[in-house]
Design an enzyme around this catalytic site. Structure first.
Site, short mmCIF file in Angstrom:
data_model
loop_
_atom_site.label_atom_id
_atom_site.label_comp_id
_atom_site.label_asym_id
_atom_site.label_seq_id
_atom_site.Cartn_x
_atom_site.Cartn_y
_atom_site.Cartn_z
N GLU A 321 4.94 13.89 20.97
CA GLU A 321 5.32 12.78 20.70
C GLU A 321 4.17 12.01 19.74
OE1 GLU A 321 5.74 10.33 24.11
OE2 GLU A 321 7.70 10.51 24.58
N PRO A 322 3.92 12.52 18.19
CA PRO A 322 3.65 11.99 17.27
C PRO A 322 3.87 10.81 16.32
CG PRO A 322 4.45 14.33 16.63
CD PRO A 322 4.43 13.54 18.45
N GLY A 323 3.33 10.24 16.07
CA GLY A 323 3.93 8.92 15.18
C GLY A 323 3.05 9.25 13.70
N ARG A 360 -4.62 -2.72 10.40
CA ARG A 360 -5.94 -2.18 10.80
C ARG A 360 -7.25 -2.16 10.87
NH1 ARG A 360 -4.40 3.22 10.46
NH2 ARG A 360 -5.14 3.93 12.88
N TYR A 364 -8.73 -3.09 14.00
CA TYR A 364 -9.38 -1.98 15.09
C TYR A 364 -10.66 -1.67 14.16
CZ TYR A 364 -4.10 -0.76 16.83
OH TYR A 364 -3.08 -1.76 17.91
N CYS A 392 -6.04 -16.51 3.98
CA CYS A 392 -6.93 -17.51 4.71
C CYS A 392 -7.40 -16.80 5.62
CB CYS A 392 -6.29 -18.73 4.66
SG CYS A 392 -7.57 -19.87 4.36
N GLU A 393 -8.18 -15.80 5.49
CA GLU A 393 -8.53 -15.08 6.73
C GLU A 393 -10.01 -14.84 6.36
OE1 GLU A 393 -8.10 -16.06 9.97
OE2 GLU A 393 -6.67 -16.94 10.07
#
Length: 464
Positions: A321-323, A360, A364, A392-393
């Site tokens: 089940e690769p994504g 990401r 992560y 604005c972060e």
């Protein structure tokens, strides 16, 4: 053909033979200021990724099945392209993903519905349509039994077992740990069996093992773990605990093992060419393509299957089940430089893409290599910079402390590599930013807009 995939020609990056500078101009003419940022996908790379998996599964014949994890990129055009390239099944994690898989051309029996918390309507949808449902808990099993009884329909189900394995990945991505929210502990299988399955006579039940695995930087697949053989052989005693070896899995038919895989993901440490500390390597990185930003030690689909084969029970079906490994390197985010600024000696290249398109790095700590669409002059000064967006972060960054030639002017185009997975599908409207347009390139003269960019009215239409 040399034009397939991502190639620099004449100092300009091409996608399946089409110049990205030419594509930028076309998109600018059609969409104006909404033409950037943009997701660009390579049709050839999608097909190549599928072929590598299909070739790897060839020794298993009909018992080797390739399923695409729709959550990685849920653009219907991408999902349909993967199906046409040879993906057999679609693995979904919500009712809406089931609808999308069906719209993309998958038949109901070719769809798997996972999820540790399914709404009743999602279970009803799966049972009515004949989707294979992954049972993730005792309460999930009871709900499935009740729905099958009420509908008078025989459901197709698979118990997702928790193997208590450490895949040595980011904790947010680990789905097989003993204390993760996913899967059923082997000691709970009897409780599921006693929850009305036999009495209902409405469930076709199988057993399965699902491991979400992202190889560490050293690329190793082999792990020696003590886990119940019943995870591989549903007919074995539940109390039996042995080390998994090729011998302990012989003669265990009717098993289904699903394995979520990411064998060719980009490095997650900032050790890609863009982060090298020398001018020579930095100049090389300017022309880097996704294939050159993947660590050489990363296992291939063939190596993955070859590792699993000795442990596969006789008669078992292996569903991969690769994504990310199917779609990540097929896509980039093309973005324009808005300007350069310096604070406290730290230099920032501000671009119009942001964490709203590529979450990401902030979520992560993943590093996405970044390069120019058109190779800069050899005389442009190379600097250590942060590539950041306009959100604005302080966490809105695409790359930190990477070496890039300073942009010669605002409007220069960059590409964020390996953005085909978990970028568009995790995009947001934070700061009321519109979803970016998405384009699939087919050939030097052909591309298709898969998603138009949102406008203000699209953003406020649902508010009451």
């Amino acid at each position: 053909m040399e034009d397939r995939g991502w190639v620099y020609k004449g100092g300009t990056l091409h996608c399946d033979g089409m110049s990205l500078e030419r594509l930028r101009e076309h998109l600018r003419q059609e969409f104006g200021h909404l033409s950037s940022p943009a997701f660009v996908y390579s049709s050839a790379t999608l097909h190549s990724s599928v072929l590598r998996y299909k070739d790897a599964l060839t020794p298993l014949g009909m018992k080797g099945v390739l399923s695409y994890s729709v959550k990685a990129n849920s653009n219907p055009g991408v999902v349909e392209a993967l199906r046409e390239a040879g993906v057999t099944l679609a693995t979904t994690v919500s009712g809406n993903e089931v609808f999308l898989a069906l719209r993309a051309g998958f038949l109901p029996h070719q769809v798997i519905l996972n999820g540790n918390g399914k709404h009743r309507w999602e279970v009803e949808l799966g049972v009515r349509r004949g989707v294979l449902l992954n049972v993730d808990s005792v309460f999930d099993a009871r709900q499935l039994v009740n729905v099958a009884r009420e509908l008078g329909v025989r459901a197709r189900a698979l118990v997702r077992l928790n193997p208590a394995l450490d895949a040595h990945t980011h904790p947010y991505l680990a789905t097989a740990l003993a204390d993760s929210k996913f899967g059923v502990e082997v000691d709970q299988v009897e409780e599921i069996r006693d929850s009305g399955w036999q009495k209902a006579s409405m469930i076709n039940l199988g057993g399965g093992l699902s491991v979400s695995y992202e190889p560490p930087i050293d690329g190793g697949y082999h792990q020696e773990e003590t886990i119940p053989t019943s995870l591989i052989n549903p007919t074995s005693p539940l109390s039996s605990k042995k080390r998994i070896t090729p011998e302990t899995t012989k003669g265990t038919p009717n098993s289904l093992i699903t394995k979520e895989t990411t064998p060719n993901k980009p490095r997650t440490k900032e050790t890609t060419p863009n982060s090298s500390m020398t001018r020579e390597n930095t100049q090389k990185s300017i022309r880097a393509t996704p294939s050159s930003t993947v660590t050489e030690a990363t296992p291939t689909p063939q190596e993955l299957v070859e590792t699993i084969l000795p442990y596969l029970p006789e008669g078992a079906t292996l569903v991969l089940e690769p994504g990310r490994s199917l779609v990540a390197t097929a896509g980039v985010v093309m973005t324009e430089v808005m300007g350069v600024k310096t604070n406290a000696g730290r230099e920032f290249v501000v671009v119009d893409a942001a964490m709203t398109e590529v979450i990401r790095p902030a979520l992560y700590g993943v590093h996405h290599p970044i390069c120019y669409v058109t190779t800069p002059s050899a005389h442009q000064e190379v600097a250590e910079v942060d590539v950041v967006g306009p959100v604005c972060e302080s966490g809105d960054f695409l790359a930190r402390r990477c070496f890039l030639p300073r942009p010669s002017a605002s409007g220069d185009a960059l590409v964020v590599w390996a953005a085909g997975a978990y970028c568009a599908s995790m995009a947001s409207n934070y700061n009321l930013r519109p979803h970016a347009l998405e384009v699939l390139v087919h050939s030097p003269d052909s591309y298709k807009v898969l998603r138009r960019p949102q406008e203000f009215e699209d953003l406020v239409r649902e508010f009451l």
